[in-house]
Design an enzyme around this catalytic site. Structure first.
Site, short mmCIF file in Angstrom:
data_model
loop_
_atom_site.label_atom_id
_atom_site.label_comp_id
_atom_site.label_asym_id
_atom_site.label_seq_id
_atom_site.Cartn_x
_atom_site.Cartn_y
_atom_site.Cartn_z
N HIS A 174 -35.79 37.21 -5.24
CA HIS A 174 -35.50 37.63 -3.87
C HIS A 174 -36.60 37.29 -2.88
O HIS A 174 -36.41 37.46 -1.66
CB HIS A 174 -35.19 39.12 -3.82
CG HIS A 174 -34.10 39.48 -2.86
ND1 HIS A 174 -33.38 40.66 -2.93
CD2 HIS A 174 -33.59 38.82 -1.78
CE1 HIS A 174 -32.48 40.71 -1.95
NE2 HIS A 174 -32.60 39.60 -1.23
N HIS A 200 -41.37 39.38 -4.92
CA HIS A 200 -39.94 39.65 -4.85
C HIS A 200 -39.65 41.12 -4.56
O HIS A 200 -38.50 41.47 -4.29
CB HIS A 200 -39.22 39.18 -6.13
CG HIS A 200 -39.34 40.09 -7.32
ND1 HIS A 200 -38.41 40.11 -8.32
CD2 HIS A 200 -40.30 41.00 -7.68
CE1 HIS A 200 -38.77 40.98 -9.25
NE2 HIS A 200 -39.90 41.53 -8.89
N GLU A 251 -31.58 36.75 -7.75
CA GLU A 251 -31.99 37.49 -8.95
C GLU A 251 -31.04 37.36 -10.13
O GLU A 251 -31.09 38.15 -11.07
CB GLU A 251 -32.22 38.98 -8.61
CG GLU A 251 -33.37 39.22 -7.63
CD GLU A 251 -34.76 38.98 -8.21
OE1 GLU A 251 -34.88 38.72 -9.42
OE2 GLU A 251 -35.74 39.05 -7.43
N ASP A 269 -28.47 40.90 -3.74
CA ASP A 269 -29.18 40.89 -5.02
C ASP A 269 -28.18 41.35 -6.09
O ASP A 269 -27.66 42.47 -6.02
CB ASP A 269 -30.38 41.84 -4.95
CG ASP A 269 -31.27 41.76 -6.18
OD1 ASP A 269 -30.75 41.55 -7.29
OD2 ASP A 269 -32.50 41.93 -6.03
N ASP A 310 -37.12 46.57 -2.07
CA ASP A 310 -37.73 45.28 -1.73
C ASP A 310 -38.51 45.36 -0.42
O ASP A 310 -38.60 44.38 0.33
CB ASP A 310 -36.67 44.17 -1.64
CG ASP A 310 -36.16 43.73 -3.00
OD1 ASP A 310 -36.58 44.32 -4.01
OD2 ASP A 310 -35.35 42.80 -3.05
N ASP A 347 -28.49 42.48 -8.85
CA ASP A 347 -28.79 43.69 -9.62
C ASP A 347 -28.27 44.96 -8.94
O ASP A 347 -28.39 46.06 -9.49
CB ASP A 347 -30.28 43.80 -9.95
CG ASP A 347 -31.20 44.11 -8.77
OD1 ASP A 347 -30.73 44.63 -7.74
OD2 ASP A 347 -32.41 43.82 -8.87
N ASP A 390 -28.77 45.81 -2.71
CA ASP A 390 -29.86 45.77 -3.69
C ASP A 390 -29.99 47.13 -4.37
O ASP A 390 -29.79 48.17 -3.73
CB ASP A 390 -31.19 45.46 -2.96
CG ASP A 390 -32.20 44.73 -3.85
OD1 ASP A 390 -32.35 45.13 -5.03
OD2 ASP A 390 -32.83 43.79 -3.36
N HIS A 414 -32.86 47.95 -5.40
CA HIS A 414 -34.25 48.26 -5.07
C HIS A 414 -34.49 48.09 -3.57
O HIS A 414 -33.74 47.37 -2.89
CB HIS A 414 -35.19 47.35 -5.87
CG HIS A 414 -34.86 47.30 -7.33
ND1 HIS A 414 -34.02 46.33 -7.86
CD2 HIS A 414 -35.22 48.11 -8.35
CE1 HIS A 414 -33.89 46.54 -9.16
NE2 HIS A 414 -34.59 47.61 -9.49
#
Length: 331
Positions: free
Chosen positions: A127, A171, A303, A258, A158, A260, A154, A156
């Protein structure tokens, strides 16, 4: 400043150049530029570099053409050699010069794609590439004195900075950088910061956020929705709210997705796994709602890590989601 690291973007495919107007049908863009960025040095797993190859195995270009889009260009932004990636003792930001070079090259490629009237779809890679893609998007709208909104899916945040990151991996910092926080050489890419305003940025799908990130999300006025919010409000209502929050006066939306953010049961091929993510239908509904606005003008998918995938299942999911973001529907 980048001369010692520069690697020329590799042209993989290029049709005859059309005007920006010729790439629009009924007022909507019907041409895309595919930008492959096999970068892994923003994180800690080499497998992320194989993401662009995996989506090509899953026939991304062919699937996009079946939707009636023209593939105007396919290019690759190479990652410079990065011996410092092996240094486990990095204390600030790992591989800063090399990631700066990728960001510089990608920013130019994305802006050029938008100037040509195409939708740039950047495929990663980790990312950290969003530093470059969002810079290019921002420059495009800035030149036209227009505003854009950022929708960031996402697990997360980030949005770490060198002061809050425990890993020194970039990232985990791209959103902070795009909002003007972090390494000056990256925040000032293109000569200005921030690239997007916090109140025009929406985070969706959060479930693994560091304490320092929570503070910065609140400080910058970012609109953040966790998986708990999705469970409670439904993804449909939440995405409609996100569109209201970025503002009715935006000329376009940048989608940074992302993979994930998806539940690892259906998307195992990611670097940083976080249980309890979005379902197949939730993701498709979210992207359908965004696509229906006609405002999605630039896209990141990042990712994807084929080294952790099962029979390319996550890459095939990514291709399906990209198709939805471009407007593919059931009927």
């Amino acid at each position: 400043m980048y001369s010692n690291l520069a690697v020329q973007p590799k042209e993989l495919w290029h049709i005859s150049k059309k005007s920006a107007a010729a790439n629009r049908v009924d007022g909507r863009t019907k041409a895309v530029t595919l930008i492959y960025v096999p970068i892994f040095i923003g994180g800690r797993h080499r497998g992320a570099a194989m993401g662009p190859d995996a989506v090509q195995v899953a026939e991304l270009p062919e699937q996009i053409e079946k939707l009636g889009f023209t593939i105007a260009r396919q290019i690759e932004i190479a990652q410079p050699p990065a011996d410092s990636w092996f240094d486990q003792q990095a204390v600030s930001t790992r591989c800063l010069p090399e990631i700066s070079q990728v960001a510089h090259d990608l920013s130019a490629a994305v802006e050029s794609a938008m100037d040509a009237g195409t939708i740039p779809i950047t495929i990663g890679g980790d990312h950290s590439l969003a530093i470059g893609s969002i810079s290019g998007v921002s420059r495009y709208y800035r030149e036209r004195q227009e505003k854009f909104g950022l929708i960031w899916f996402d697990a997360h945040g980030d949005i770490n900075t060198p002061a809050t990151s425990h890993s020194a991996n970039l990232h985990g910092m791209p959103l902070a950088i795009c909002l003007g926080k972090g390494e000056v050489s990256l925040t000032q890419l293109g000569g200005y910061a921030p690239k997007v305003q916090g109140n025009r940025s929406v985070l969706i799908g959060l479930r693994d956020v560091d304490p320092g990130e929570i503070g910065l999300i609140r400080e910058l006025g970012i609109h953040a929705f966790t998986m708990r919010d999705i469970d409670h409000q439904s993804i449909g209502g939440l995405c409609e709210r996100a569109l209201e929050l970025v503002g009715a006066d935006v000329a376009g939306l940048h989608l940074s997705f992302d993979i994930d953010v998806m539940d690892p049961e259906i998307a195992p091929g990611v670097t940083t796994v976080a249980p309890g993510g979005m379902s197949f239908r939730e993701a498709h509904l979210a992207l359908t709602i965004l696509a229906e606005t006609g405002l999605v003008r630039s896209i990141d998918f990042v990712e994807l890590n084929p080294a952790r995938d099962i029979r390319n299942r996550t890459a095939e999911l990514a291709v399906d989601l990209i198709k939805t973001a471009l407007g593919h529907t059931i009927m």
